[in-house]
Design an enzyme around this catalytic site. Structure first.
Site, PDB file in Angstrom:
ATOM      1  CG  ASP A 110      -2.056   0.993   1.143  1.00  0.00           C
ATOM      2  OD1 ASP A 110      -3.064   0.754   0.475  1.00  0.00           O
ATOM      3  OD2 ASP A 110      -1.892   2.053   1.787  1.00  0.00           O
ATOM      4  CG  ASP A 244      -6.720  -4.965  -2.262  1.00  0.00           C
ATOM      5  OD1 ASP A 244      -7.625  -4.276  -1.754  1.00  0.00           O
ATOM      6  OD2 ASP A 244      -5.527  -4.622  -2.273  1.00  0.00           O
ATOM      7  N   GLY A 270      -7.934 -10.498   0.879  1.00  0.00           N
ATOM      8  CA  GLY A 270      -8.099  -9.114   0.489  1.00  0.00           C
ATOM      9  C   GLY A 270      -6.849  -8.280   0.649  1.00  0.00           C
ATOM     10  CG  HIS A 271      -5.731  -3.492   1.260  1.00  0.00           C
ATOM     11  ND1 HIS A 271      -5.172  -3.170   0.033  1.00  0.00           N
ATOM     12  CD2 HIS A 271      -5.317  -2.523   2.126  1.00  0.00           C
ATOM     13  CE1 HIS A 271      -4.460  -2.060   0.159  1.00  0.00           C
ATOM     14  NE2 HIS A 271      -4.520  -1.655   1.406  1.00  0.00           N
ATOM     15  CG  PHE A 272      -4.516  -4.884   5.922  1.00  0.00           C
ATOM     16  CD1 PHE A 272      -3.269  -4.369   6.247  1.00  0.00           C
ATOM     17  CD2 PHE A 272      -5.565  -4.001   5.728  1.00  0.00           C
ATOM     18  CE1 PHE A 272      -3.070  -3.000   6.383  1.00  0.00           C
ATOM     19  CE2 PHE A 272      -5.376  -2.627   5.867  1.00  0.00           C
ATOM     20  CZ  PHE A 272      -4.124  -2.127   6.189  1.00  0.00           C
TER      21      PHE A 272
END
Length: 307
Positions: A110, A244, A270-272
């Site tokens: 990120d 994500d 997903g993202h984390f």
């Protein structure tokens, strides 16, 4: 790899003054080991690496700073500090210099991606390897989720800022952790509650808006980053939560245009991704680093010790 019965290496929690700012960082592992620098994303801090650090620190010297405005690092008001990714890269560069480190692999996620890629542009000869986990460097990775942010870049108005305020709520922070995750019971609620604690500090929204507005400069820098990839061909491991909603899976695939030898693993999360897929990711990371950092040159700290 550490045996199941071996004690996990301890993590040190330290601060250093870099460019007049108190910068908090976590550090673990042998001083003479190859260095891995972990750069966190929004809205987290080095806290997101709390489980990864001890999983690697038996073999590597692991350093994970909190960027200014995040976690336990200094968070001066925007009027007294330039919140930009260029400034973040300078802070990390200064911290590594203070720690005597001049060769390192980068793990970027990120916000950590544009920070780390700027560091690589400045010191391409120092980067021994890249691990990219949902850290974008291509337009393909920025789809519908980014429409409100692009509107802010086009017009940094109060109305466009107000439209983005829900992004700083606990509901939104939780969303970043659980969206795309198959089994939400694997996500520790303390992770998003920890992040929210810092997001809710007085004055923090102004800091976050300054950073979000500056993110447009990262997109403008993409051609230079791609040129670095093509010219330097750093060994690269890409670990991507394919569900994500923030950085789409197309962003992971785009790296192969400029880094055709990159190793890509798409994870059903997903993202984390580290929050629920560390059991899959750690073996991949250890295998990759074990192959790529065997011939890593010693750090300047090692050279001093041997002098």
């Amino acid at each position: 790899m550490v045996s199941a019965s071996a004690p996990r290496p301890g993590t040190h929690h330290r601060t250093a003054t870099i460019g007049g700012l108190e910068i908090f960082y976590r550090e673990a592992g042998p001083a003479d080991a190859p260095v891995l620098v972990l750069l966190h994303g929004f809205p987290s801090s080095s806290h997101m690496y709390r489980n990864l650090i001890p999983a690697l620190a038996d073999t590597y010297r692991v350093i994970a700073p909190d960027l200014p405005g995040f976690g336990l690092s200094a968070a001066p008001p925007p009027g007294s500090y330039e919140y930009s990714f260029a400034a973040f890269a300078e802070v990390v560069d200064g911290l590594l210099a203070a720690l005597g480190v001049d060769r390192y692999a980068l793990y970027v996620m990120d916000y950590g991606a544009p920070t780390g890629f700027r560091l690589a542009l400045k010191h391409p000869d120092r980067v021994t390897a890249l691990i990219v986990q949902n850290g974008n460097a291509y337009e393909e990775g920025m789809q519908d989720f980014w429409a409100p942010t692009r509107a802010l870049w086009a017009d940094n108005s109060e109305a466009n800022r107000a439209a983005m305020l829900p992004f700083f709520t606990q509901e939104s922070t939780r969303f970043q952790y659980v969206a795309g995750v198959r089994d939400e019971t694997r996500i520790d609620p303390a992770a998003w509650l920890h992040d929210q604690l810092f997001l809710d500090r007085p004055g923090n929204h102004a800091i976050q808006f300054a950073i979000i507005y500056d993110y447009r400069t990262n997109v403008a820098l993409y051609p230079a980053i791609h040129a670095y990839f093509r010219a330097s061909q750093p060994p690269t491991l890409i670990l991507w939560g394919r569900n994500d909603p923030i950085f789409s899976v197309e962003g992971s695939e785009a790296f192969l245009r400029d880094l055709p030898q990159a190793e890509v693993h798409l994870l059903d999360t997903g993202h984390f991704a580290l929050e629920d897929k560390a059991d899959e990711m750690v073996p991949l990371i250890r295998d990759f680093l074990g192959r790529q950092l065997v011939a890593s040159a010693p750090t300047s700290a090692d050279a001093k010790e041997g002098a």
